[in-house]
Design an enzyme around this catalytic site. Sequence first.
Site, PDB file in Angstrom:
ATOM      1  N   SER A  50       0.870  -1.173   0.000  1.00 26.62           N
ATOM      2  CA  SER A  50       0.000   0.000   0.000  1.00 26.62           C
ATOM      3  C   SER A  50       0.904   1.219   0.000  1.00 26.62           C
ATOM      4  CB  SER A  50      -0.891   0.005   1.243  1.00 26.62           C
ATOM      5  OG  SER A  50      -1.461   1.282   1.465  1.00 26.62           O
ATOM      6  N   SER A  85      29.395  45.670  -2.876  1.00 26.22           N
ATOM      7  CA  SER A  85      28.439  46.771  -2.978  1.00 26.22           C
ATOM      8  C   SER A  85      28.384  47.290  -4.401  1.00 26.22           C
ATOM      9  CB  SER A  85      28.829  47.904  -2.030  1.00 26.22           C
ATOM     10  OG  SER A  85      27.991  49.021  -2.214  1.00 26.22           O
ATOM     11  N   LYS A  97      34.249  47.599  -1.162  1.00 26.68           N
ATOM     12  CA  LYS A  97      33.617  46.905  -0.028  1.00 26.68           C
ATOM     13  C   LYS A  97      33.503  45.414  -0.331  1.00 26.68           C
ATOM     14  CE  LYS A  97      29.774  47.590   3.200  1.00 26.68           C
ATOM     15  NZ  LYS A  97      29.246  46.229   3.354  1.00 26.68           N
TER      16      LYS A  97
END
Length: 480
Positions: A140, A318, A324
């Site tokens: 099942s 950035s 950065k």
Amino acid sequence: MQFRIEEDSLGRRKVPAHAYYGVQTVRAMENFQVTGISIAHFPRQIQALAVIKKAAALANQELGLLDDERAQAIAQACRETRSGQFDEHFVVDCLQGGAGTSVNMNANEVICNRALELLGRERGEYSSCHPNNHVNLSQSTNDVYPTSLKLAAIWYGKDLIRALRDLARAFADKGEAFREVIKMGRTQLQDAVPMTLGQEFTAYAVTLDEDVSRLEEGLSLLHEINMGATAIGTGINTDPQYATLVSRILADISGLPVVKSPNLVEATSDTGGFVQFSGVLKRIAVKLSKICNDLRLLSSGPRAGLNEINLPPRQPGSSIMPGKVNPVIPEVVNQICFQVIGNDVTVTMAAEGGQLQLNVFEPVVALNIFQSLAILHNGCVTLREKCVEGITANTERCAAYVDQSTCIVTSLSPALGHETAAHLAQEALRTGKAIRDLVLEQNLLSSEEVDRLLDPQNMICPQPIAKERTASDEETKPAR
């Protein structure tokens, strides 16, 4: 596109002629256009379904319920399915109603149609080999589907264990490399007492190794299966020997120590093992996210932050601030961990939502556990390869923080007493003078004593405790 016509209890449907799936899978594709994530996204579950269907076929053959020709054709189709040959035909959405019936039928149809080819028949000629009558014999969805979840989770879990161990080893290697780097430890983001950067990184390794042990324990709970339970655990439509036999064969084929549950009714309705296992994944996520928080703090700056370590630069940080560089690798792992924590809530609610003899919400349990395992694995690999292995220490910056800190006065507390040490710290903050200079100015300790007690090397591990100097000590001191 060419089609063939297939029929089920609801009527006829067109099925693409090239497809190994059949009519019930077509209905599921129409009904469950939900996440856009098919079960093929998690191939370990397809592999699990294949070994389950093979074990069932061999058990039925041994019990005389399935003839040799069909059994061997089904077994061969299962071997090919396990190898990934038909992954593209596992097309039903991971999120679905029906407690996983659509997944089970997708597997039954793919395996059946391949078995038909091996028998010299056309796809869809189910009079020779049928998805329900033969491939799903003695089964099942309610025992096949949860068992497939467990097998797949165990295999994915083993992948995660390897990734966690590798990550822990990378932190341990950094702990050894940084064993001589003295720095300030911090509690509540305030100066605490000195330690080494090596001690800090070694602690990360130890905490991840602990999670490996917890993960192994969680995986062991998934070894108990309910094959042979069929609909609700009573074993209807199975031979009395089937449950024990299929579990033994499945253990042999899968290579996993799975065992038949002692109570199949309980095992069919209970999802506690998934809840506990998901909880372990949440624990890993919480601890891993905390480590990533630390890495971002320790590398913050570079000029206006802690800047005690350098993370390897991976990409410009950035679109507006030139030069950065951001800690993108710990950031993405943080987000992975947030997702895993949220997934655990979903698993919890799905387990709680079951009723009576079955939990129909196992598909969402599967989706969330598999996703958690996959992204945690990828996160561990990414963090190790693209971050941890490339971390370097800013030794001078670490030493400067120790020199500037007033909290080194803690090491004087056994000799001077807590209140005197606290006054020294407050005066150092108020005047800007060094702790050592204040101690000598007030003639509290000799130069040799203060140098020994304030030596950072003596603060990073247990040392013999200096006796506090009291007024009575001074009175009993021999006259010179």
